[in-house]
Write an enzyme that holds these catalytic residues in place. Structure first.
Site, PDB file in Angstrom:
ATOM      1  N   PRO A  13       0.828  -1.208   0.000  1.00  0.00           N
ATOM      2  CG  PRO A  13      -0.131  -1.115   2.133  1.00  0.00           C
ATOM      3  CD  PRO A  13       0.697  -1.981   1.234  1.00  0.00           C
ATOM      4  CD  GLU A  14       3.944   2.425  -2.328  1.00  0.00           C
ATOM      5  OE1 GLU A  14       4.323   3.295  -1.530  1.00  0.00           O
ATOM      6  OE2 GLU A  14       4.622   1.418  -2.598  1.00  0.00           O
ATOM      7  NE  ARG A  46       6.767 -11.124   2.312  1.00  0.00           N
ATOM      8  CZ  ARG A  46       7.533 -10.693   1.324  1.00  0.00           C
ATOM      9  NH1 ARG A  46       6.995 -10.170   0.251  1.00  0.00           N
ATOM     10  NH2 ARG A  46       8.849 -10.764   1.411  1.00  0.00           N
ATOM     11  NE  ARG A  79      16.578  15.760  -2.149  1.00  0.00           N
ATOM     12  CZ  ARG A  79      16.852  15.320  -0.914  1.00  0.00           C
ATOM     13  NH1 ARG A  79      17.560  14.224  -0.740  1.00  0.00           N
ATOM     14  NH2 ARG A  79      16.427  15.981   0.137  1.00  0.00           N
TER      15      ARG A  79
END
Ligand SMILES: [Zn+2]
Length: 272
Positions: A2-3, A112, A153
């Site tokens: 899930p994001e 999990r 970055r």
């Protein structure tokens, strides 16, 4: 996994379904998901407390409770699910069951067992919140803030978008869709993006994530919302998982590459 859009969908459902209910009882079936404190203290902090609000910070859910100062923090991680049931129907993935004051059950399932349930009084006590970047769906998240977050970055923009210390919660599917929408090549160094491209990127982040939330997320494997249903964003995916299929803009084949161990799908003709 899930994001941000999936966790936001769960949050909205839970606010609608359990806000103002009181936790009557807690049953443990696998205490490994309870972090930092004993199940006894976990129970003591939650039983008799009413859920006053549920917030999302990145991919974590924060349950505000009354009375008292305890906050329940839930990180679903890979396979965590929060599912509300009228009749208890647990399975092997069910780790914790919250019995609510309307007689319903809120199950924490986690096949999990990478997820975690924590009780804190101050969110700063959770390492994830200490390092989390700004929330991309917040009104205050402007193109200028994005520009500042990308500043200096050198890594590829795709990898930077996945870094939750830069921006909270954008996952692999959404990073691919955002870069396609913004017409930016995923291997471009973040430092090389022009001001105009950062504005496109900002708009694409908002559009893709809002659409994903409106579609109740994407279900690749184990994600289910709080009603146990799958998300519908799969129907709107334009590049992710579509290797060799024609690009929806130019009809040339979508390519797949690997970046930082994750698959990236893109169109090398439309994304420069
Ligand atoms: Zn194309």
């Amino acid at each position: 996994m899930p994001e941000l859009p999936e966790v936001e969908t769960i949050r909205r459902d839970l606010v609608r379904m359990i806000k103002d209910l009181t936790i009557r009882d807690i049953r443990f079936f696998d205490t490994r998901v309870i972090r930092d404190i004993s199940p006894q203290i976990f129970r003591k902090n939650l039983i008799g407390r009413r859920v006053t609000h549920i917030e999302r910070h990145g991919k974590a859910l924060v349950f505000r409770l009354s009375p008292g100062r305890a906050l329940l923090v839930v990180q679903l991680m890979m396979t965590g699910q929060l599912v509300l049931q009228r009749e208890l129907s647990k399975d092997r993935a069910t780790k914790v069951v919250f019995v609510l004051s309307n007689g319903q059950y809120l199950l924490y399932n986690d096949h999990r067992v990478f997820g975690r349930l924590q009780i804190v009084e101050d969110l700063k006590a959770v390492k994830y919140f200490q390092i989390l970047g700004p929330e991309p769906l917040a009104r205050g998240f402007t193109s200028e803030i994005l520009s500042a977050r990308l500043h200096g970055r050198k890594r590829p923009i795709k990898n930077v978008l996945l870094d939750h210390t830069v921006l909270a919660g954008i996952g692999n599917i959404y990073a691919a869709e955002i870069l396609f929408a913004a017409r930016i090549h995923p291997q471009r160094s973040a430092i090389d993006l022009a001001a105009g491209e950062i504005r496109w990127l900002h708009r694409a982040i908002k559009e893709v994530l809002h659409k994903a939330v409106a579609s109740r997320g994407t279900s690749m494997n184990t994600y289910r919302d709080a009603d146990g249903q799958k998300g519908k964003f799969m129907n709107y995916i334009r590049v992710y998982g579509r290797e060799e299929e024609p690009c929806p803009r130019c009809r040339k084949p979508i390519r797949r590459i690997t970046q930082a161990g994750r698959s990236t799908f893109f169109c090398e003709h439309c994304q420069k």
